[in-house]
Design a protein around this motif. Structure first.
Motif, PDB file in Angstrom:
ATOM      1  N   GLN A  10       9.299  11.245   3.909  1.00 46.01           N
ATOM      2  CA  GLN A  10      10.089  12.371   4.411  1.00 46.01           C
ATOM      3  C   GLN A  10      11.443  11.853   4.877  1.00 46.01           C
ATOM      4  O   GLN A  10      11.525  10.813   5.542  1.00 46.01           O
ATOM      5  CB  GLN A  10       9.377  13.058   5.573  1.00 46.01           C
ATOM      6  CG  GLN A  10      10.131  14.251   6.145  1.00 46.01           C
ATOM      7  CD  GLN A  10       9.359  14.943   7.253  1.00 46.01           C
ATOM      8  OE1 GLN A  10       8.134  14.961   7.247  1.00 46.01           O
ATOM      9  NE2 GLN A  10      10.061  15.495   8.211  1.00 46.01           N
ATOM     10  N   LEU A  41       5.221   8.412  -0.684  1.00 44.35           N
ATOM     11  CA  LEU A  41       5.748   9.706  -0.248  1.00 44.35           C
ATOM     12  C   LEU A  41       6.470   9.517   1.079  1.00 44.35           C
ATOM     13  O   LEU A  41       5.858   9.101   2.067  1.00 44.35           O
ATOM     14  CB  LEU A  41       4.618  10.716  -0.105  1.00 44.35           C
ATOM     15  CG  LEU A  41       5.012  12.091   0.453  1.00 44.35           C
ATOM     16  CD1 LEU A  41       6.000  12.791  -0.478  1.00 44.35           C
ATOM     17  CD2 LEU A  41       3.772  12.955   0.661  1.00 44.35           C
ATOM     18  N   TYR A  60      16.735  24.452   2.215  1.00 45.47           N
ATOM     19  CA  TYR A  60      17.502  24.167   1.011  1.00 45.47           C
ATOM     20  C   TYR A  60      18.966  24.109   1.397  1.00 45.47           C
ATOM     21  O   TYR A  60      19.569  25.123   1.773  1.00 45.47           O
ATOM     22  CB  TYR A  60      17.284  25.207  -0.085  1.00 45.47           C
ATOM     23  CG  TYR A  60      18.235  24.983  -1.255  1.00 45.47           C
ATOM     24  CD1 TYR A  60      18.411  23.702  -1.773  1.00 45.47           C
ATOM     25  CD2 TYR A  60      18.961  26.026  -1.800  1.00 45.47           C
ATOM     26  CE1 TYR A  60      19.289  23.468  -2.819  1.00 45.47           C
ATOM     27  CE2 TYR A  60      19.838  25.806  -2.857  1.00 45.47           C
ATOM     28  CZ  TYR A  60      20.003  24.519  -3.364  1.00 45.47           C
ATOM     29  OH  TYR A  60      20.881  24.296  -4.394  1.00 45.47           O
ATOM     30  N   PRO A 103      11.879  18.561   4.366  1.00 46.74           N
ATOM     31  CA  PRO A 103      11.444  19.842   4.931  1.00 46.74           C
ATOM     32  C   PRO A 103      12.299  20.343   6.078  1.00 46.74           C
ATOM     33  O   PRO A 103      12.433  21.560   6.258  1.00 46.74           O
ATOM     34  CB  PRO A 103      10.010  19.557   5.384  1.00 46.74           C
ATOM     35  CG  PRO A 103       9.942  18.086   5.554  1.00 46.74           C
ATOM     36  CD  PRO A 103      10.851  17.527   4.511  1.00 46.74           C
ATOM     37  N   GLN A 136      16.920  24.090  -6.409  1.00 48.97           N
ATOM     38  CA  GLN A 136      16.597  22.725  -5.997  1.00 48.97           C
ATOM     39  C   GLN A 136      16.126  21.889  -7.186  1.00 48.97           C
ATOM     40  O   GLN A 136      16.517  20.723  -7.342  1.00 48.97           O
ATOM     41  CB  GLN A 136      15.519  22.750  -4.930  1.00 48.97           C
ATOM     42  CG  GLN A 136      15.983  23.300  -3.597  1.00 48.97           C
ATOM     43  CD  GLN A 136      14.819  23.442  -2.630  1.00 48.97           C
ATOM     44  OE1 GLN A 136      14.389  22.478  -2.012  1.00 48.97           O
ATOM     45  NE2 GLN A 136      14.302  24.654  -2.513  1.00 48.97           N
ATOM     46  N   ASN A 153      10.846  14.101   0.325  1.00 55.68           N
ATOM     47  CA  ASN A 153      11.004  15.515   0.635  1.00 55.68           C
ATOM     48  C   ASN A 153      11.929  15.673   1.828  1.00 55.68           C
ATOM     49  O   ASN A 153      12.221  14.700   2.544  1.00 55.68           O
ATOM     50  CB  ASN A 153       9.659  16.213   0.843  1.00 55.68           C
ATOM     51  CG  ASN A 153       8.837  15.612   1.971  1.00 55.68           C
ATOM     52  OD1 ASN A 153       9.376  15.157   2.983  1.00 55.68           O
ATOM     53  ND2 ASN A 153       7.521  15.620   1.818  1.00 55.68           N
ATOM     54  N   LEU A 185      11.299  14.456  -6.382  1.00 59.14           N
ATOM     55  CA  LEU A 185      11.590  15.357  -5.267  1.00 59.14           C
ATOM     56  C   LEU A 185      10.385  16.259  -5.077  1.00 59.14           C
ATOM     57  O   LEU A 185      10.021  17.019  -5.972  1.00 59.14           O
ATOM     58  CB  LEU A 185      12.825  16.205  -5.545  1.00 59.14           C
ATOM     59  CG  LEU A 185      13.111  17.272  -4.474  1.00 59.14           C
ATOM     60  CD1 LEU A 185      13.613  16.630  -3.184  1.00 59.14           C
ATOM     61  CD2 LEU A 185      14.098  18.324  -4.980  1.00 59.14           C
ATOM     62  N   GLN A 186       9.758  16.175  -3.905  1.00 55.02           N
ATOM     63  CA  GLN A 186       8.701  17.118  -3.565  1.00 55.02           C
ATOM     64  C   GLN A 186       9.311  18.266  -2.760  1.00 55.02           C
ATOM     65  O   GLN A 186      10.084  18.026  -1.826  1.00 55.02           O
ATOM     66  CB  GLN A 186       7.594  16.445  -2.748  1.00 55.02           C
ATOM     67  CG  GLN A 186       6.413  17.380  -2.479  1.00 55.02           C
ATOM     68  CD  GLN A 186       5.555  16.928  -1.314  1.00 55.02           C
ATOM     69  OE1 GLN A 186       6.062  16.636  -0.246  1.00 55.02           O
ATOM     70  NE2 GLN A 186       4.248  16.866  -1.537  1.00 55.02           N
ATOM     71  N   ILE A 187       8.964  19.478  -3.132  1.00 57.54           N
ATOM     72  CA  ILE A 187       9.403  20.663  -2.390  1.00 57.54           C
ATOM     73  C   ILE A 187       8.207  21.128  -1.571  1.00 57.54           C
ATOM     74  O   ILE A 187       7.274  21.729  -2.104  1.00 57.54           O
ATOM     75  CB  ILE A 187       9.897  21.765  -3.345  1.00 57.54           C
ATOM     76  CG1 ILE A 187      11.058  21.243  -4.199  1.00 57.54           C
ATOM     77  CG2 ILE A 187      10.330  22.997  -2.548  1.00 57.54           C
ATOM     78  CD1 ILE A 187      11.549  22.218  -5.262  1.00 57.54           C
ATOM     79  N   PRO A 188       8.183  20.850  -0.258  1.00 58.78           N
ATOM     80  CA  PRO A 188       6.989  21.102   0.539  1.00 58.78           C
ATOM     81  C   PRO A 188       6.999  22.407   1.320  1.00 58.78           C
ATOM     82  O   PRO A 188       6.004  22.726   1.973  1.00 58.78           O
ATOM     83  CB  PRO A 188       6.984  19.920   1.504  1.00 58.78           C
ATOM     84  CG  PRO A 188       8.450  19.703   1.776  1.00 58.78           C
ATOM     85  CD  PRO A 188       9.176  20.067   0.502  1.00 58.78           C
ATOM     86  N   ASN A 189       8.109  23.122   1.293  1.00 58.97           N
ATOM     87  CA  ASN A 189       8.132  24.393   2.021  1.00 58.97           C
ATOM     88  C   ASN A 189       9.080  25.366   1.340  1.00 58.97           C
ATOM     89  O   ASN A 189       9.937  24.976   0.544  1.00 58.97           O
ATOM     90  CB  ASN A 189       8.504  24.190   3.498  1.00 58.97           C
ATOM     91  CG  ASN A 189       9.927  23.697   3.677  1.00 58.97           C
ATOM     92  OD1 ASN A 189      10.548  23.184   2.747  1.00 58.97           O
ATOM     93  ND2 ASN A 189      10.452  23.842   4.873  1.00 58.97           N
TER      94      ASN A 189
END
Length: 325
Positions: free
Chosen positions: A255, A253, A307, A303, A47, A301, A26-30
């Motif tokens: 989205q 990666l 959350y 975005p 998260q 991710n 899980l990438q948290i980009p914002n």
């Protein structure tokens, strides 16, 4: 937002990891969740803990100081990656922690080796180094980081890897290049001598070559319709450097935009990296266009969702089976 309760102690116990670097991340980009700044980090923590409980094996942050234009306004909140990862190291137990990816141009390579080794110690052996050239010119210019040409940035990355890689293994490199130099560089403490290196990018000639030479894992950033060609290019680069391609793990990666809207399927495009629709539809898209193309893992991710408690759990339930988690 209040994070879930945890019985985490200040020093995590070593994780029980499989041998693979990354299957489902899980990438948290914002960090734009509304509310006050005091609520921001608890939302990040929540998260990460939800991802860990949902079967993700890695949590990744972007390494940027401004928000990226395609994700929001430049002045939206952006945490410094390694400080935030250090906090996550003491409040999670199992997930690996790293960046996707560190901009090499932002840090001296010896300092970066020290930072990621400290993260590894703090997390009980769950850190990894994600690294790339750095690309966001405005961020470099306004904050005073040297940007240079694309060729310059690749040369700098290759020099940096010749310093960082031995430092992570416990060696003491002496190196003098055009961009960087070290003399018998010491990196202590370390919890291990085999910390994984993840290289991220899309360049078939230079990025993939560096991955074949230095990395344990390559995160491929490319539209769905180009992934089969990227896999073929990885095979070629590995052959050039006499490396068994089975030893270079891969992920893509992606989205996610989760929606029940009847027209959502029309928004899915093969020339993008965005999977759109219900969770079942997203899983089908990823299976067909990513896993079946020969990519072994996923970093996703969300975005556009900020959350949303429970969404990460639902995503993990449908995607983990695709990558063997």
């Amino acid at each position: 937002m209040t994070p879930p309760a945890t019985d985490a102690a200040s020093t995590p116990t070593p994780s029980r990891r499989s041998s693979r670097v990354l299957r489902l991340g899980l990438q948290i980009p914002n960090f734009s969740y509304g509310g006050s700044v005091s609520e921001l980090y608890p939302a990040v923590l929540a998260q990460a803990q939800e991802a860990e409980a949902a079967g993700f094996d890695a949590v990744l942050l972007m390494d940027h100081f401004y928000q990226l234009p395609h994700l929001g306004a430049l002045d939206e909140p952006m945490l410094e990656a390694y400080t935030a990862l250090g906090g996550l190291a003491t409040t999670t137990r199992r997930v690996r922690l790293g960046t996707l990816v560190t901009g090499n141009s932002y840090r001296n390579p010896a300092l970066l080796a020290k930072s990621v080794s400290t993260l590894d110690v703090m997390s009980g052996g769950r850190g990894f180094l994600g690294i790339g050239t750095g690309w966001f010119e405005l961020e470099h210019r306004q904050l005073g980081f040297e940007f240079g040409t694309l060729a310059d940035r690749f040369d700098r990355l290759e020099e940096a890897l010749q310093i960082i890689s031995p430092m992570l293994r416990g060696d003491r490199p002496t190196f003098k290049g055009r961009w960087y130099s070290v003399e018998s560089a010491l990196n202590n403490p370390r919890i291990r001598d085999d910390m994984p290196i993840v290289i991220g990018g899309s360049g078939e000639r230079k990025t993939f070559a560096l991955a074949a030479r230095y990395a344990d894992h390559l995160n491929v950033i490319a539209p769905f319709d180009r992934l089969p060609g990227k896999v073929e290019a990885i095979m070629r680069r590995c052959a050039e450097y006499d490396r068994d391609p089975a030893t270079l793990e891969t992920s893509a990666l992606i989205q996610l935009v989760v929606t029940d809207a009847p027209s959502a399927a029309d928004a899915f495009a093969l020339d993008s990296r965005v999977a759109v629709g219900t969770l079942a539809a997203i899983a089908e898209q990823i299976q067909r266009h990513v896993i079946d193309a020969g990519i072994g893992g996923l970093v996703v991710n969300l975005p556009s969702h900020g959350y949303t408690p429970g969404l990460i759990t639902a995503v993990g339930e449908v995607l983990a089976p695709l990558v063997g988690n």
